[in-house]
Design an enzyme around this catalytic site. Structure first.
Site, PDB file in Angstrom:
ATOM      1  N   THR A  17       0.819  -1.224   0.000  1.00  0.00           N
ATOM      2  CA  THR A  17       0.000   0.000   0.000  1.00  0.00           C
ATOM      3  C   THR A  17       0.849   1.269   0.000  1.00  0.00           C
ATOM      4  O   THR A  17       0.323   2.367  -0.099  1.00  0.00           O
ATOM      5  CB  THR A  17      -0.953   0.033   1.221  1.00  0.00           C
ATOM      6  OG1 THR A  17      -0.156  -0.075   2.409  1.00  0.00           O
ATOM      7  CG2 THR A  17      -1.956  -1.100   1.172  1.00  0.00           C
ATOM      8  N   GLY A  18       2.155   1.123   0.096  1.00  0.00           N
ATOM      9  CA  GLY A  18       3.028   2.305   0.055  1.00  0.00           C
ATOM     10  C   GLY A  18       3.077   2.892  -1.345  1.00  0.00           C
ATOM     11  O   GLY A  18       2.564   2.312  -2.301  1.00  0.00           O
ATOM     12  N   ILE A  96      13.752  -4.948  -3.138  1.00  0.00           N
ATOM     13  CA  ILE A  96      14.044  -3.782  -3.982  1.00  0.00           C
ATOM     14  C   ILE A  96      14.695  -2.668  -3.149  1.00  0.00           C
ATOM     15  O   ILE A  96      15.503  -1.896  -3.646  1.00  0.00           O
ATOM     16  CB  ILE A  96      12.725  -3.243  -4.613  1.00  0.00           C
ATOM     17  CG1 ILE A  96      12.027  -4.322  -5.435  1.00  0.00           C
ATOM     18  CG2 ILE A  96      12.972  -1.978  -5.424  1.00  0.00           C
ATOM     19  CD1 ILE A  96      12.763  -4.783  -6.669  1.00  0.00           C
ATOM     20  N   THR A  97      14.343  -2.595  -1.884  1.00  0.00           N
ATOM     21  CA  THR A  97      14.750  -1.512  -0.986  1.00  0.00           C
ATOM     22  C   THR A  97      16.236  -1.155  -1.046  1.00  0.00           C
ATOM     23  O   THR A  97      17.094  -2.029  -0.982  1.00  0.00           O
ATOM     24  CB  THR A  97      14.404  -1.907   0.467  1.00  0.00           C
ATOM     25  OG1 THR A  97      13.057  -2.348   0.500  1.00  0.00           O
ATOM     26  CG2 THR A  97      14.614  -0.752   1.421  1.00  0.00           C
ATOM     27  N   GLU A  98      16.494   0.156  -1.129  1.00  0.00           N
ATOM     28  CA  GLU A  98      17.860   0.669  -1.156  1.00  0.00           C
ATOM     29  C   GLU A  98      18.212   1.218   0.225  1.00  0.00           C
ATOM     30  O   GLU A  98      17.348   1.713   0.934  1.00  0.00           O
ATOM     31  CB  GLU A  98      17.936   1.793  -2.198  1.00  0.00           C
ATOM     32  CG  GLU A  98      19.299   2.409  -2.340  1.00  0.00           C
ATOM     33  CD  GLU A  98      19.343   3.526  -3.395  1.00  0.00           C
ATOM     34  OE1 GLU A  98      18.332   3.732  -4.090  1.00  0.00           O
ATOM     35  OE2 GLU A  98      20.382   4.178  -3.487  1.00  0.00           O
ATOM     36  N   TYR A 159      18.933  -1.860 -18.268  1.00  0.00           N
ATOM     37  CA  TYR A 159      17.895  -1.516 -19.253  1.00  0.00           C
ATOM     38  C   TYR A 159      18.565  -1.156 -20.577  1.00  0.00           C
ATOM     39  O   TYR A 159      18.111  -1.522 -21.653  1.00  0.00           O
ATOM     40  CB  TYR A 159      17.025  -0.337 -18.788  1.00  0.00           C
ATOM     41  CG  TYR A 159      16.520  -0.413 -17.363  1.00  0.00           C
ATOM     42  CD1 TYR A 159      16.458  -1.630 -16.669  1.00  0.00           C
ATOM     43  CD2 TYR A 159      16.090   0.736 -16.697  1.00  0.00           C
ATOM     44  CE1 TYR A 159      16.001  -1.679 -15.364  1.00  0.00           C
ATOM     45  CE2 TYR A 159      15.626   0.687 -15.394  1.00  0.00           C
ATOM     46  CZ  TYR A 159      15.597  -0.514 -14.727  1.00  0.00           C
ATOM     47  OH  TYR A 159      15.159  -0.549 -13.433  1.00  0.00           O
ATOM     48  N   GLU A 209      30.411  -4.010 -12.360  1.00  0.00           N
ATOM     49  CA  GLU A 209      30.929  -2.668 -12.104  1.00  0.00           C
ATOM     50  C   GLU A 209      32.037  -2.776 -11.071  1.00  0.00           C
ATOM     51  O   GLU A 209      32.270  -3.844 -10.499  1.00  0.00           O
ATOM     52  CB  GLU A 209      29.818  -1.735 -11.623  1.00  0.00           C
ATOM     53  CG  GLU A 209      29.205  -2.133 -10.294  1.00  0.00           C
ATOM     54  CD  GLU A 209      27.961  -1.312  -9.934  1.00  0.00           C
ATOM     55  OE1 GLU A 209      27.249  -0.861 -10.838  1.00  0.00           O
ATOM     56  OE2 GLU A 209      27.715  -1.157  -8.725  1.00  0.00           O
ATOM     57  N   HIS A 247      26.315   3.392  -5.895  1.00  0.00           N
ATOM     58  CA  HIS A 247      26.023   2.135  -5.201  1.00  0.00           C
ATOM     59  C   HIS A 247      26.975   1.961  -4.020  1.00  0.00           C
ATOM     60  O   HIS A 247      28.169   2.239  -4.134  1.00  0.00           O
ATOM     61  CB  HIS A 247      26.215   0.937  -6.145  1.00  0.00           C
ATOM     62  CG  HIS A 247      25.192   0.869  -7.235  1.00  0.00           C
ATOM     63  ND1 HIS A 247      25.447   0.288  -8.459  1.00  0.00           N
ATOM     64  CD2 HIS A 247      23.912   1.299  -7.294  1.00  0.00           C
ATOM     65  CE1 HIS A 247      24.369   0.366  -9.212  1.00  0.00           C
ATOM     66  NE2 HIS A 247      23.424   0.976  -8.529  1.00  0.00           N
TER      67      HIS A 247
END
Lengths: 290, 378
Positions: A17-18, A96-98, A159, A209, A247
């Site tokens: 719901t966020g 997914i959280t960073e 992507y 990377e 990152h």
């Protein structure tokens, strides 16, 4: 025709719901992903993009039988969300959280492994099996079903390469974004081993990377275990030492983790490494002999 | 996030590590006063966020307050690998019977915390790791239970430490591990850890770095930040959610995504230019973010041309183009701009940019070549 996720994957969304969770749930459903339910503590009875919301993962599992979960909760709650998913018996979790504190990920990683589950991330774009299941935040439309497996530490750079592959007529079996943090669940070796074992993946692309030694370890593994043609790219040839490049894991320290060292290791393992993302498809075709 | 040696020593001391007493001075006079107070030989040590202080002449011994003042005078203002010395630590002299290395780091390969030690103390540990890795002993802490006392003793015995000194060493190793966890560090290190002439353990030089991701649960750590050691532009960028790293070239870069931002710098170099910065505007690439990014890039007088590289994913190309157009009305940008826009709604975006008098190209290589030409005034 893929690794880890396919049209039968039943996805649960934690933090549904966020702002991020609801937006990406809608995107995933529009892509055709089977989102069976979501969890937000206190959210029971709500609905997001047709998916019912439960208070706990255990309830959602009981009522809707998901076999994968994707996490969109804020960094300070993300480790708890991973434990909750794994304890409820979900075998595959995407975070997914960073910005998750690195120390928190040490027991999380070990716990997930002991429970026999698989974690992707944190701080990753997720994964997609084109035409079947998008479990992440990537733009679905640039992907096309096919035979190339792709694994990457990056988001938008992935992507970029996917788009170039699609434009060159090379579809993807599954594209996996493993994330840019120092401690991640699924790494290059895990993903590449899965692609090697997948009969419908014919060639593999690896996008790395600077920072750490995951690419070097993968190169050793590839040398000994991978027979499929491979191409790759390493970002950060111009990155200075000792500076974190966006990152958390992208930092050259003590002369280790440089692009040059990774490229050398990959080339020694027979991977064709491009000097620009746009050249990856041509090098891959060369490796495939097409 | 990095902090100074004297701050690291205070933190380790709080966690039960015996450290060499010392005080910080910003002037030769203060240095002399502290040396007089100690009444012993002192070490005058440059406080900068850089290694190689010893080799650069940033650490000197002084036998008297006068010598301490002279040493401080020589060291203050010194440039050590691009870091200007503003403070010196005046530390009490210690008699050294043996020197060791002790450090706690993240072991990325095993995804665990690693405690490492060596009898080759007081030298560059990375050099030891390269030349004689067998001289470094490593033990992984348990992911749940931490670093056991028996593991700390294993380290000590492996280094050949005398039996009656093993418990003292083990206690320090455990406390160094506890400090790492409690402070959310990415490094806690003592080099050298010494045995003094009278058989006591003492940390002679301490180093601590913090995990940026965990700063939210340590509000006190922000106060340890030395603004003089940080690039003001980089700090300013971080406050807006932009990752920015200043480099030495002439091509300013504005990109969405960290990996793509690095690849963009590499493309500039590949086409004969030098990137002026790393810049990741973050996921949204809104008008205000882009305007902020223009501000950051144009603040660098070396910038001769700007490359904007956006791959529209969930963020739509037309929205980004609107952002660029709006940003250009807010910030006066004189340098030529090359835009590369691809992905979601890229064509609509390019139309919007054309209306604003900007040309957008579709390929990154084309954009990199164009921006290098633009910087040369061609």
């Amino acid at each position: 025709m893929s690794i880890i996720v396919n049209k039968n994957t039943r996805v649960l969304v934690q933090g549904i719901t966020g702002r991020e969770g609801s937006f990406h749930t809608t995107q995933m459903v529009e892509y055709g992903t089977q989102v069976v339910s979501g969890v937000t503590p206190g959210g029971l009875g709500k609905e997001v993009a047709g998916a019912p919301v439960y208070n706990t993962v255990a309830d959602a599992v009981k009522e809707t039988q998901p076999n994968a979960s994707i996490i969109f909760v804020p960094a300070k709650f993300a480790p708890d969300a991973i434990y909750e998913a794994v304890d409820a018996g979900i075998p595959f979790v995407v975070c997914i959280t960073e910005g998750v504190p690195v120390i928190d990920m040490v027991p999380v990683y070990d716990y997930v492994k002991r429970k026999g589950a698989r974690l992707l991330g944190p701080n990753c774009p997720g994964l997609i099996t084109p035409g079947e299941c998008k479990m992440g935040i990537m733009p679905g439309f640039i992907h096309t079903p096919g035979k190339v497996g792709l694994v990457s530490r990056s988001g938008t750079l992935t992507y970029e390469v996917v788009n170039a592959l699609t434009e060159a007529g090379l579809g993807q079996s599954t594209a996996v974004g493993i994330g840019g943090d120092p401690i991640i669940g699924t790494n290059f070796i895990d993903a590449i081993a899965a692609f090697q074992d997948d009969p419908d993946t014919e060639a593999i692309v690896m996008i790395g990377e600077i920072g750490g030694a995951d690419e070097e370890a993968a190169a050793e593994f590839i040398k000994a275990n991978v027979t499929k043609p491979m191409a790759g790219f390493i970002a950060g040839r111009t990155a200075p030492e000792g500076k974190r490049m966006g990152h958390a894991g992208a930092i050259i320290s003590g002369g280790a983790g440089t692009a040059a060292g990774k490229i050398e290791a990959m080339e020694a393992a027979g991977i064709r490494v491009a000097d620009s993302p746009s050249k990856v498809p041509a090098l891959l075709k060369e490796a495939m002999g097409v | 996030m990095n902090i100074h040696e004297y701050q690291a020593a205070e933190i380790l001391h709080r966690h039960g590590v015996p450290v060499n007493p010392g005080k910080v001075a910003s002037t030769p006079e203060e240095a002399a006063a502290i040396a007089a107070e100690f009444g012993t030989i002192v070490a005058v040590k440059a406080q900068v966020h850089s290694g190689g202080r010893g080799k650069a002449g940033g650490i000197k011994l002084a036998k008297s307050p006068e010598e301490a003042a002279a040493a401080a005078k020589a060291i203050l203002g010194m440039d050590i690998r691009g870091h200007i010395v503003n403070k010196v630590l005046i530390a009490k002299g210690a008699s050294i019977a043996a020197e060791y290395y002790l450090g706690v780091i993240l072991d990325r390969d095993n995804r665990q915390i690693l405690v490492m030690a060596s009898a080759e103390g007081g030298v560059d540990i990375e050099e030891v790791a390269r030349v004689s890795p067998e001289k470094i002993v490593k033990i992984n802490a348990d992911p749940y239970l931490g670093f056991h006392p028996y593991q700390a003793r294993q380290l000590a015995f492996a280094l050949g430490i005398a039996a009656d000194k093993v418990n003292g060493f083990a206690a320090i190793a455990q406390n160094l591990y506890k400090a790492y966890v409690a402070e959310d560090a990415t490094l806690t290190e003592i080099n050298p850890l010494i045995l003094t002439g009278d058989g006591a353990w003492m940390a002679l030089d301490s180093k601590v770095s913090f995990d940026d991701n965990a700063l939210f649960r340590h509000p006190g750590h922000e106060e340890l930040r030395d603004l003089a050691e940080e690039n003001e532009t980089e700090l300013d960028a971080r406050r807006s959610g932009i990752s920015f790293v200043k480099l030495d070239g002439t091509i300013g870069c504005i990109v969405n995504g960290a990996g793509l931002a690095m690849a963009t710098m590499d493309a500039v170099k590949l086409h004969g230019g030098e990137p002026a910065n790393f810049l990741d505007v973050g996921g949204g690439a809104s008008a205000s973010q882009v305007a902020k990014a223009f501000g950051l890039v144009t603040a660098d007088p070396n910038v001769e041309a700007i490359l904007i590289n956006i791959f529209g994913g969930i963020t739509r190309g037309d929205v980004v183009a609107q952002g660029i157009r709006e940003a250009l009305t807010q910030v006066n940008v004189k340098a030529p701009i090359v835009v590369r826009l691809s992905g979601t709604n890229a064509e609509e975006g390019r139309t919007i940019l054309a209306e604003a008098g900007l040309t957008a190209v579709t390929s990154m290589d084309e954009a990199a070549a164009a921006v290098v030409r633009a910087a040369r005034g061609a």
